[in-house]
Scaffold this active site. Structure first.
Site, mmCIF file in Angstrom:
data_model
loop_
_atom_site.group_PDB
_atom_site.id
_atom_site.type_symbol
_atom_site.label_atom_id
_atom_site.label_comp_id
_atom_site.label_asym_id
_atom_site.label_seq_id
_atom_site.Cartn_x
_atom_site.Cartn_y
_atom_site.Cartn_z
ATOM 1 N N GLY A 1 -5.820 -10.059 -15.332
ATOM 2 C CA GLY A 1 -6.878 -9.331 -14.654
ATOM 3 C C GLY A 1 -7.699 -10.130 -13.669
ATOM 4 O O GLY A 1 -8.533 -9.559 -12.948
ATOM 5 N N CYS B 1 3.924 10.607 7.462
ATOM 6 C CA CYS B 1 3.369 11.929 7.770
ATOM 7 C C CYS B 1 2.239 12.275 6.811
ATOM 8 O O CYS B 1 2.312 13.266 6.066
ATOM 9 C CB CYS B 1 4.472 12.982 7.718
ATOM 10 S SG CYS B 1 5.723 12.759 8.990
#
Length: 443
Positions: free
Chosen positions: A245, A353
């Site tokens: 982390g 797109c």
């Protein structure tokens, strides 16, 4: 006016020469010319140095590389050579790790919903241990033990310590409301310990917790470590994994703890919780992220008066989905002039797109940016290629490692032919579903 890109966002061997920025003594402009764009470039020396720093801080058998950040055969071989264990989270990652030369007993299997096949493969191969995530997974392990004759497997129980950390909700994993692990609340984790100890199919090796990703304060990582350490002491186990982390700087001005800082904070926290044994950590992003950058080619510059400027490149969310998924933030620069001021503000977008196909919402760029320029986004070595897709049927980029003036392709660029490899190419008039009995007859 925005200043030049800062060195602390670049790979360790980055330096400016006559051809612009070079990494591993290879100019980025040359890499783009040879291998095309988009292109992932990794500084191999940076990767190795980060591995060594982690081992120096925690110990040789106490660091498992979280391969979900970035994995290929060459990466598996590199981290194994540098003395790290490998943390894998699927059968595919396990296969790549083994193919890269990592012995099974240097590999740890994770995952919240492992299949029978993944478990069977891991146990048969002899992995170091399996991080068990649920009672259903225990059922599967026991069934495989009785029905397939597999030997007992060492396991560490993943617990949810009730401490969540990280830069975005989607990557906070240690809270009580999580798909991962046995909760400490309500005695669930204690019940998991009892179940494991009583099972002939499992050998309880320890406990595991991971509170989240992209954490920039060691105090948050220490709090999670303390919570799981207290439980480990109560459970009387011998092994403790406190996850990974540790965050990285994606933008100028961010400060990041070192591995040594992390080690000191976590060790103090687990000692304060009564833990006197060893511990294991699982860094991924903090090893791979800054070592890598992505090269793009500018194809479009669209200025909308009174609104903004759009700069379109030949990649996008298919090679870096983090901005869309986690609001990940990056910077950009031109390799031909890395020390140039960057006064131009523009939205850096990909070619997909989607209006949400945004790499950098408000990028700082040089004023003389032009179509066909080579552009780079640094700190993309983690969760870039690893999360890449073929959206809009874009082939995934190549990956190159550079070191000592040489570049080598470690993952080749996909081709449009590759995009067709998995298609079941039935004739237009063929019945997509075979008639009853056909499959049985073919057997």
């Amino acid at each position: 006016m925005s200043s030049a890109i800062t060195p602390d966002l670049l790979p360790l061997t980055a330096e400016t020469g006559p051809a612009g920025l070079a990494v591993g003594r290879v100019p980025l402009t040359e890499l783009a010319r040879r291998f095309g764009t988009p292109l992932f470039v990794y500084d191999e020396e940076h990767l190795r140095q980060r591995c060594r720093e982690a081992v120096a801080a925690f110990g040789r058998d106490s660091v498992a590389y979280a391969s979900k950040a970035f994995l290929c055969t060459a990466m598996a071989r590199l981290v194994h050579e540098e003395g790290l264990l490998l943390d894998v989270a699927s059968g595919g990652e396990l296969r790549v790790a083994l193919h890269g030369g990592a012995p099974a007993d240097r590999i740890v299997l994770h995952g919240n919903n492992k299949s029978d096949r993944e478990l069977r493969t891991a146990v048969s191969a002899g992995v170091r241990h399996i991080v068990v995530d649920s009672f259903d997974e225990m059922d599967r392990i026991e069934r495989l033990h009785w029905e397939s004759g597999l030997p007992p497997v060492r396991v560490r129980l993943r617990v949810a310590p009730g401490v969540a950390a990280g830069a975005h909700e989607a990557i906070r994993t240690g809270g009580s409301d999580s798909k991962f692990g046995f909760g400490l609340a309500g005695g669930v984790a204690s019940a998991a310990v009892r179940r494991t100890v009583s099972s002939p199919a499992m050998i309880l090796d320890g406990v595991h917790a991971h509170v989240g990703s992209q954490v920039l304060r060691t105090a948050e990582l220490a709090a999670g470590a303390a919570a799981v350490a207290r439980f480990a002491c109560e459970a009387g186990v011998r092994g403790l994994t406190v996850g990974g982390g540790l965050g990285v700087a994606y933008e100028a001005g961010q400060t990041v703890p070192s591995f040594a800082d992390w080690a000191a904070g976590v060790r103090a926290a687990v000692r304060g919780a009564g833990w006197s044994g060893g511990l294991t950590v699982e860094p991924g992003r903090s090893i791979a992220a800054r070592a890598g950058l992505t090269l793009y080619r500018v194809g479009t510059i669209k200025r909308i008066e009174g609104v903004r400027t759009y700069v379109g490149v030949d990649g996008g969310m298919s090679d870096n989905p983090r901005p869309a998924l986690y609001d990940g933030r990056y910077e950009a620069f031109l390799p031909r002039c890395p020390e140039a001021e960057r006064p131009l503000r523009a939205r850096l977008v990909g070619k997909h797109c989607e209006s949400g196909d945004v790499l950098i919402d408000d990028a700082a760029l040089p004023a003389d940016l032009r179509v066909s320029d080579l552009l780079a986004t640094p700190v993309t070595g983690a969760y870039g290629y690893a999360m890449a897709s073929n959206y809009n049927k874009l082939p995934r980029p190549a990956v190159v490692f550079v070191r000592d003036g040489r570049a080598r392709v470690v993952v080749r660029r996909e081709t449009e032919e590759d995009l067709l490899r998995l298609d079941a190419d039935l004739p237009p008039d063929a019945d997509a579903f075979p008639a009853a009995g056909t499959v049985a007859a073919e057997r």
